[in-house]
Design an enzyme around this catalytic site. Structure first.
Site, PDB file in Angstrom:
ATOM      1  N   ARG A 160      78.503 -29.228  -3.791  1.00 35.57           N
ATOM      2  CA  ARG A 160      79.004 -30.009  -2.664  1.00 35.57           C
ATOM      3  C   ARG A 160      77.813 -30.509  -1.850  1.00 35.57           C
ATOM      4  O   ARG A 160      76.791 -29.839  -1.742  1.00 35.57           O
ATOM      5  CB  ARG A 160      79.906 -29.148  -1.770  1.00 35.57           C
ATOM      6  N   HIS A 161      77.957 -31.681  -1.263  1.00 35.04           N
ATOM      7  CA  HIS A 161      76.897 -32.234  -0.413  1.00 35.04           C
ATOM      8  C   HIS A 161      76.524 -31.258   0.699  1.00 35.04           C
ATOM      9  O   HIS A 161      77.288 -30.370   1.071  1.00 35.04           O
ATOM     10  CB  HIS A 161      77.336 -33.574   0.186  1.00 35.04           C
ATOM     11  N   GLY A 162      75.350 -31.462   1.272  1.00 32.96           N
ATOM     12  CA  GLY A 162      74.896 -30.612   2.369  1.00 32.96           C
ATOM     13  C   GLY A 162      75.559 -30.965   3.693  1.00 32.96           C
ATOM     14  O   GLY A 162      76.464 -31.799   3.762  1.00 32.96           O
ATOM     15  N   GLY A 166      79.206 -33.585  -5.480  1.00 29.35           N
ATOM     16  CA  GLY A 166      80.506 -34.073  -5.038  1.00 29.35           C
ATOM     17  C   GLY A 166      80.901 -33.511  -3.686  1.00 29.35           C
ATOM     18  O   GLY A 166      80.066 -33.375  -2.781  1.00 29.35           O
ATOM     19  N   ALA A 176      77.160 -27.430   1.009  1.00 29.19           N
ATOM     20  CA  ALA A 176      76.204 -27.079  -0.057  1.00 29.19           C
ATOM     21  C   ALA A 176      76.741 -26.031  -1.026  1.00 29.19           C
ATOM     22  O   ALA A 176      75.977 -25.439  -1.784  1.00 29.19           O
ATOM     23  CB  ALA A 176      74.872 -26.602   0.534  1.00 29.19           C
TER      24      ALA A 176
END
Length: 487
Positions: A88-90, A369, A412
């Protein structure tokens, strides 16, 4: 280390260039509270999908760049040959929608009449006045974009994984890294920041080049894989755009638990309760989380809530995730079949190449994602399923639930499949084993609680998904008979 221009994978130059400037100009760590207020630390465990990675993984706090090797990881005669990671994005800014709601709430506080001298129920003065004076620094342009702390999340994750699996992340393999990302800027930028972290691992102290100039190339956008939910007509019609699909979320907003918080907050802020609603209360709670995650500061918004409030607001967020991304509707998870199958296609190919004594063409696959990417996939695999569904009416019964989004998909968050080749295997079937890690901790198998599985056994367990789940069929809407009896 750098390829010639003819071998680059081209992406939009502007976002990558901007990212490089930001990374080079901001090398210092995001300021965190040296000694966080105990109340803030306690609240931070209930922020759901807005939870900081270090709150879900507190062992990282002493040294966020040092890997923490789970003792359950395979070693000795088993060697990792491939790693497939969903990330997952930060940490990100609030969305424009959340910022507009916060601006609405801030306006209510600024429009209050003169204080009559009563202190807010949080004690120590007029909290509403303090919040009215607290700088509202969020702007519409931020709209969910990755913040510097989010880039730091990714750089540090890269450093830890490269140290944990040095053979896979070797300099020799660098050009064979395969990166895929959602088209959202926060995901593209997360992938780029991860590459910057790897550069730091390989070349300590050297400034990183532009991402487009790196040997492995920039992340490749694939929304059908990383945002599969946007391409599933059945999900879009029956869940995303269905006004009644989130019935339990709306019912909980008007239920006794939320109404008690509504009255309490109205009294604390000294505003009419009629001016507030559950959405405004939730955005106030999330503002505490955003200020903490992005700036590392305790804002007065945190003083509005206590632990009991936080548990209720966490449940409200989890209800939404459960009914929209988890077990609430079958299509939520079945829409992720293509992504699940893609993972096993990578593993299959690596095994085939190993059996033929060929080099593994893609020893590391990194896919960037969203929480909405990971939660359906974990549900598809049978993880974090409670005996009873989460509803608007069983909050107390679900206090010890498994489905807590902040523990599963904080910023994250990562789900990692590690394929091992094991020497001294007695049979060909025992030669390849798999482990899964969630947020860098070994994730026991959902069906046996074992910490590792023979690859063929894992495939056997998920055979239905691998062989019979076809997105084109799963996501197809039932055909409506439009024939008419008109003469």
């Amino acid at each position: 280390m750098l390829r010639g221009p003819q071998r680059f994978i081209k992406v939009s130059v502007a976002p990558v260039a901007a990212l490089a400037v930001a990374l080079l100009s901001s090398v210092s760590r995001c300021s965190l509270l040296e000694r966080e207020d105990p109340a803030v630390s306690a609240l931070s465990h209930y922020f759901g999908t807005k939870t900081r990675y270090e709150d879900a993984n507190p062992g990282l706090l002493p040294d966020p760049e040092a890997p923490r090797r789970d003792p359950e990881l395979l070693e000795d005669t088993c060697t990792p040959v491939q790693l497939v990671a969903l990330i997952r994005h930060g940490t990100r800014y609030p969305t424009a929608k959340q910022i507009r709601k916060l601006r609405q709430l801030h306006g209510l506080l600024q429009a209050r009449g003169p204080s009559d001298g009563r202190a807010g129920s949080a004690g120590g003065g007029d909290l509403g006045a303090a919040l009215a004076d607290w700088p509202l620094w969020y702007a519409d342009w931020m709209d969910g974009q990755l913040v510097e702390k989010g880039r730091q999340d990714m750089r540090q994750l890269a450093l830890r994984l490269a140290s944990l699996f040095p053979a896979l992340f070797s300099l020799e393999n660098y050009g064979r890294l395969q990166l895929v990302t959602s088209s959202k800027h926060r995901c593209v930028d997360s992938g780029a920041a991860f590459l910057q972290g790897l550069w730091q691992h390989y070349h300590p102290g050297l400034p990183p080049p532009d991402v487009a100039d790196m040997e492995c190339g920039p992340p490749r956008i694939n929304d059908k894989l990383m945002r599969f939910f946007d391409h599933c007509e059945k999900f879009l019609t029956e869940v995303e755009k269905n006004a009644t699909a989130l019935y339990h979320v709306e019912a909980f907003k008007t239920g006794p638990e939320m109404q008690n918080i509504l009255k309490k907050v109205a009294a604390t802020l000294q505003v009419p309760v009629s001016n507030l609603n559950a959405d405004l209360i939730q955005v106030a709670f999330f503002t505490c989380s955003f200020d903490l995650a992005i700036k590392g500061v305790k804002s007065p918004w945190c003083d509005v809530f206590d632990i009991d409030d936080a548990k209720v607001l966490e449940y409200l967020n989890d209800l939404k995730q459960y009914w929209k991304r988890g077990y609430g509707y079958t299509i939520n998870s079945r829409s992720s079949c293509t992504l699940f199958q893609d993972i096993f296609q990578h593993l299959d190919k690596a095994i085939e190449q190993k059996q033929r004594s060929q080099p593994i063409s893609s020893p590391v696959i990194l896919q960037f994602g969203h929480a909405e990417t990971l939660l359906p996939l974990l549900s598809l695999m049978g993880y974090f399923k409670d005996k009873e569904p989460l509803t608007a009416y069983n909050y107390k019964e679900q206090l010890h639930r498994k489905f807590r989004s902040g523990h599963i998909v904080p910023y994250a968050s990562n789900l990692i499949f590690v394929l091992y080749h094991c020497k001294n295997a007695k049979t060909p079937k025992e030669e390849f084993r798999v482990q899964m890690l969630l947020n860098e901790k070994v994730l026991p198998l959902a069906y046996s609680q074992e910490t590792a599985s023979l690859y063929e056994d894992l495939k056997d367990h998920y055979r239905d998904i691998l062989q019979s789940c076809h997105a084109s069929e799963e996501c197809e809407l039932p055909k409506v008979n439009n024939t008419s009896d008109e003469l």
